[in-house]
Enzyme design. Sequence first.
Site: not given
Ligand code: 1HE
Length: 258
Positions: A113, A133
């Site tokens: 977005e 989402e």
């Molecule tokens: C996060 C987020 C997040 C990572 N919110 N903490 N977005 C998503 O559903 C995407 C979710 N994220 C992923 O699928 C993956 O993290 C990635 C593909 C983007 C990257 O993977 P990777 O292996 O490089 O990293 P990771 O090990 O998954 O994440 C590293 C850290 O970032 C980890 O935290 P930690 O404390 O365990 O180290 C994750 O929890 C954190 N992290 N993404 C919170 N999104 C205006 S409305 C919009 C609505 C949306 O955007 S919904 C979609 C949200």
Amino acid sequence: MSTILKNLIVEQKGKVLYVALNRPEKRNAVNTETISEIEAVFSNMPKEAKCVVLYGNGKHFCAGLDLSDLQESSAIEGMLHSRKWHGAMDKIQFSSVPVVALLHGACVGGGLELASACHIRVAEESTFYALPEGQRGIFVGGGGSVRLPKLIGTARMTDMMLTGRVYKANEGYQVGLSQYVVNDSEGRAKVEELAEKIAGNAPMTNFALTNILPRIVDGGHDVGLMMESMAGAIAQDAPEAKKRLKDFLEGRAKKVGE
Ligand code: 1HE
């Protein structure tokens, strides 16, 4: 000169303002504080800035909304949260100067977005796009339902959300998610080249493209044509436009493609 905010790094280099998302440990997930910082930066564009480049530090452009923001929120809190995103994304889209996004790695959810509020998207080959989402049980809230169908069509957005489909960089380029796709090491050079060109345009032309064209597109046929005539008349009246036209007619300006 560079300014380090809590979640962004903002750096003015010549005529270009570089804005980096800077939460690499959270994959640049956008929390409420980041949204406030984005809104503040785009509301206070420095006079010297003629183009903005937006990019992400670390392995990914942006993992979207910081999901911990929505975990405990009520309907009205969710509504206000989405409206805050809308305000910030509009500041980008209707910025006084064009915004070029440099994408790599994840460009997902709110990250997509955010990218779609920018005017030009340059994707490195590592880029992938998704709208998780649908899988998280929520809906877009950062303007994606208004902007993404204009880029890729309603059917593709619907498919992305219903099925969790992921587009790779080249596929994204083909369907209209980015205007450019480059090798992983070449993104920076490409955005610098584009930003230099954009910064050299007449300010009125750039303003018309960031602020008038999207209103024409949304405004309907008659109003759109009238707005186009007004924007064109104002633009051609400026001394800079007169000079550029004269330069071409007297053989001093570049030809198309030079
Ligand atoms: C996060 C987020 C997040 C990572 N919110 N903490 N977005 C998503 O559903 C995407 C979710 N994220 C992923 O699928 C993956 O993290 C990635 C593909 C983007 C990257 O993977 P990777 O292996 O490089 O990293 P990771 O090990 O998954 O994440 C590293 C850290 O970032 C980890 O935290 P930690 O404390 O365990 O180290 C994750 O929890 C954190 N992290 N993404 C919170 N999104 C205006 S409305 C919009 C609505 C949306 O955007 S919904 C979609 C949200």
